[in-house]
Design an enzyme around this catalytic site. Sequence first.
Site, PDB file in Angstrom:
ATOM      1  N   CYS A   1     -14.450   4.918   8.193  1.00 20.47           N
ATOM      2  CA  CYS A   1     -15.523   4.809   7.197  1.00 20.47           C
ATOM      3  C   CYS A   1     -16.516   3.745   7.655  1.00 20.47           C
ATOM      4  CB  CYS A   1     -14.966   4.505   5.812  1.00 20.47           C
ATOM      5  SG  CYS A   1     -13.927   3.042   5.719  1.00 20.47           S
TER       6      CYS A   1
ATOM      7  N   ARG B   1       0.825  -1.210   0.000  1.00 15.78           N
ATOM      8  CA  ARG B   1       0.000   0.000   0.000  1.00 15.78           C
ATOM      9  C   ARG B   1       0.860   1.261   0.000  1.00 15.78           C
ATOM     10  NH1 ARG B   1      -5.280   0.033   1.426  1.00 15.78           N
ATOM     11  NH2 ARG B   1      -5.001   1.758   2.900  1.00 15.78           N
TER      12      ARG B   1
END
Length: 426
Positions: free
Chosen positions: A227, A136
């Site tokens: 989220c 990532r």
Amino acid sequence: MDYFFEQMREILGERYNDFVSAYETKPRHKALRVNTIKISVDDFRALAASSEYSLKANPLCAQSFYTSVKPSLDPLYHAGLYYMQEPSASAAVEALSPFIGERVLDLCAAPGGKSTQAAAKMKGGVIFCNDVDVKRVGALEENIARLGIKNAVTTCASALDYRRAGFDGYFDTLIVDAPCSGGGMMRYENVPYSAEIVAGCAARQRDIIDDAVELLSSGGYMLYSTCTFAPEEDERNVEYIIEKGFEPIDIPLVGGAERGMGIPQARRLYPHNFDGEGHFFCVLKKTGRSVECALQNAKLKTKKINVLGNGVEVRQVGENPAIVDFDLPASGLRYRTVGVNIFERGDKNKISYAYSHVVDLSTVPTVELDKDNAVRYLQGEQIALSAPRGDVVVTHSGFAIGMGKCAPDGAGNIVIKNLYPKSLRI
């Protein structure tokens, strides 16, 4: 899924049916955020005035617009003029922006939405962009390079690694976009969700918080966001942060956001009262004491080198000269990138993709491509276009998209040989 809807019924009460209706019938909305490091909002809107973009303002963020564009085929995206960011996710850093200082750490940064947004708000200083997943971090570095950010340091470490390297009390702004159960992504991703998963995520977030808060200076500001809609991961963890010597900051209530459950300074976004998937965030100020940071600034060798016929003052970082517009802390932490490397890793004869996105184009050789040729270039093709021989920055609409080399082909014609990174080709 059953547990998710049971939890949402408990959270929303009489508004639960509105949520279910939005969940089942509302289209997914996508948005772009204009990269004001490279272009103003007004100039971008003029450049993107065609129906391909269909821009519509996002009330949560002045740089964010709903759009219909397909970024993978758009040279303006590859030129770093915008970043694709879920509409509600852009609200968090927008709320933090008045409190962003000169030493910023985005602890869970990949792929870079909040890091690049924060960098565009900064007036100098340095932003550390970190993630614990090395794969990532690669995507994070690509986005930092494409958006032309010069004041970033990237790392692959944990908050504990930062503490061991001496960073306690170093940062005046901390972003913790915590890895979460993902309730806000349920509409378009197959997210496993259960009480056990929520509890596990909440515990892991508290582990991150324990070390992260020590990295912030007294009087510094923290953004905590997720989220997901789970209170265990949201308000309960904000309460956990408050107990460590923080106070929540009340911020403007805009664009369909609503106050947190029991913490009115926090913000919740739901798909039934906003055209987006959902988000939770809270800005907090550290009122407790911090360890006085003992880090010293690293003494880097400064020199001038010739790049594309342009004399550039750089600093030596490891084996690669780089543009570094900030003081680098001398610490035990391993840095992946510092500022903007002039050459690609392992090849001192190849000018870096990152450098092409920060160089003053008025000082170096450039070749402008129309949209069709720009797409061909992004696909890795050689472009038959007469130009002065040598290394050039390839541009579209006056903005860099990468490097090329003008040289003869097999038939003796001058062409642009493609130096666009293979990993980024479309």
